[in-house]
Design an enzyme around this catalytic site. Structure first.
Site, mmCIF file in Angstrom:
data_model
loop_
_atom_site.group_PDB
_atom_site.id
_atom_site.type_symbol
_atom_site.label_atom_id
_atom_site.label_comp_id
_atom_site.label_asym_id
_atom_site.label_seq_id
_atom_site.Cartn_x
_atom_site.Cartn_y
_atom_site.Cartn_z
ATOM 1 N N THR A 172 29.071 38.029 67.791
ATOM 2 C CA THR A 172 27.969 38.676 68.485
ATOM 3 C C THR A 172 27.459 37.743 69.563
ATOM 4 O OG1 THR A 172 25.930 39.942 68.172
ATOM 5 C CG2 THR A 172 26.179 37.979 66.799
ATOM 6 N N LYS A 215 31.109 37.045 72.399
ATOM 7 C CA LYS A 215 32.111 38.121 72.470
ATOM 8 C C LYS A 215 33.168 37.910 73.568
ATOM 9 C CE LYS A 215 29.484 41.943 70.501
ATOM 10 N NZ LYS A 215 29.072 43.344 70.656
ATOM 11 N N ASN A 239 34.730 41.838 69.267
ATOM 12 C CA ASN A 239 33.623 41.763 68.300
ATOM 13 C C ASN A 239 34.124 41.516 66.880
ATOM 14 O OD1 ASN A 239 34.584 44.267 67.485
ATOM 15 N ND2 ASN A 239 32.552 45.167 67.295
ATOM 16 N N ASP A 286 33.612 48.394 68.531
ATOM 17 C CA ASP A 286 32.415 49.141 68.960
ATOM 18 C C ASP A 286 32.772 50.538 69.490
ATOM 19 O OD1 ASP A 286 30.457 47.316 68.308
ATOM 20 O OD2 ASP A 286 30.454 46.340 70.268
ATOM 21 N N GLY A 323 24.029 52.848 81.668
ATOM 22 C CA GLY A 323 24.284 51.458 81.274
ATOM 23 C C GLY A 323 25.719 51.058 81.523
ATOM 24 N N ALA A 324 25.916 49.747 81.746
ATOM 25 C CA ALA A 324 27.263 49.218 82.000
ATOM 26 C C ALA A 324 27.417 47.845 81.359
ATOM 27 C CB ALA A 324 27.519 49.153 83.506
ATOM 28 N N GLY A 325 26.647 47.580 80.291
ATOM 29 C CA GLY A 325 26.746 46.298 79.593
ATOM 30 C C GLY A 325 27.898 46.301 78.599
ATOM 31 N N GLY A 362 22.622 55.997 67.033
ATOM 32 C CA GLY A 362 23.421 54.773 67.067
ATOM 33 C C GLY A 362 23.723 54.203 65.695
#
Ligand code: NDP
Length: 286
Positions: free
Chosen positions: A69, A73, A94, A109, A134-136, A252
């Site tokens: 984490t 990663k 991960n 993920d 989002g684009a993380g 989630g």
């Protein structure tokens, strides 16, 4: 001592910094108990400068695998022997599993998200039009996995143009999925023919539980599946807006449980009960 005595546990865990509040241990240990496996999952604090030696330690202590984490990663990639093709494309790992002496980098993920879409929303993502907020790291894993599984198009809406454009380019150049980037302006609208809308930002995560993405919620229709990556609390204001418009919603928590279940199977070769894992997590979440 009886002949079949075995006081040695098999070890897995997570490397992170900080790692104390990482809740994966709760669901994985519950699954070990449920299957009567003499395995242990440890939360291990590893500083960025110690990652390489920590991975060497995994080998010496014969860990069966490890989760990574924040902030490991991406930095773990050069220390591993091999990468699964999807993890290589995402540039992030991960989960590490052992194959004999080899350490293999995986990313569960996006796979967890796909399983949640299929099993909980009954949706086959192939041929679908998807919009990501989002684009993380999470968006990257989910979008790449969707693209590899045959989604028709993925629109990336992100605040930082650099991250948004780079994810869109990665999809276009490496998969058969169409992709575009749209700058995130306040109240941004998205196409009405969208099949799946995903909040893959950290907006709504505990303790900021009243925050929601600044988009035009009237673009949501009852034909869409609307998903949130936020596992804690799973009932986010974002999903409440989607529910109010009659859309099917996915929280989630499902993704978190499934990505852990996939890692569990990679390590132990056994299928854990996702119900047991989910109950364990719910008992510690807000
Ligand atoms: P990153 O820090 O890598 O990315 C965060 C993303 O959120 C970026 O795209 C960032 O935009 C965007 N963002 C944050 N705040 C805002 C805001 N106020 N307005 C618009 N955009 C915003 O984080 P991760 O991708 O690793 O994680 C994102 C979330 O996903 C976390 O809350 C995490 O808990 C959750 N997660 C859930 C998983 C699950 O299994 N359910 C698995 C992994 C993560 P910008 O690029 O412009 O900064």
């Amino acid at each position: 001592m009886s002949e079949d005595a075995n006081y040695k546990s098999e070890l897995v865990g997570v490397f992170g910094h900080p790692v104390a509040e990482n809740p994966t241990i709760v669901m994985i240990e519950a699954a070990f108990r449920d299957l009567n496996l003499n395995w242990r999952y440890l939360n291990i604090e590893v500083l960025p400068e110690d990652l390489q030696t920590a991975v060497v330690g995994l080998r010496s202590m014969q860990f069966k695998g490890i989760n990574l984490t924040i902030p490991h990663k991406v930095n773990v990639l050069p220390v591993l022997d091999r990468l699964a093709p999807d993890a290589k494309l995402m540039g992030a790992v991960n989960t590490v599993r052992r194959e004999g002496d080899l350490l293999i980098g995986e990313n569960t993920d996006g796979k967890g998200f796909l399983r949640s879409l299929r099993d909980d929303a009954g949706l086959d993502p192939s041929g679908k039009r998807v919009v990501f907020l989002g684009a993380g790291g999470a968006a990257r894993a989910m979008a790449i996995e969707l693209a590899l599984t045959g989604a028709e198009s993925i629109l990336i809406i992100n605040r930082s143009a650099e991250r948004g454009e780079s994810l869109s380019r990665l999809i276009k150049e490496n998969t058969s999925c169409e992709s575009e980037y749209l700058p995130w302006v306040s109240g941004v609208s998205f196409p009405s023919d969208t099949d799946v809308l995903v909040n893959a930002t950290s907006i709504g995560l505990f303790p900021n539980v009243t925050e929601k993405a600044d988009i035009n919620y009237d673009c949501i229709s009852r034909d869409m599946v609307v998903c949130d990556v936020i596992p804690n609390p799973p009932k986010t204001p974002f999903l409440a807006e989607a529910n109010a418009r009659g859309a099917r919603t996915l929280d989630g928590l499902g993704m978190l449980v499934y990505q852990g279940a996939i890692a569990f199977r990679m390590w132990t070769g056994q299928e854990p009960s996702v119900e047991v894992m989910k109950e364990a997590l719910e008992s510690v979440f807000q």
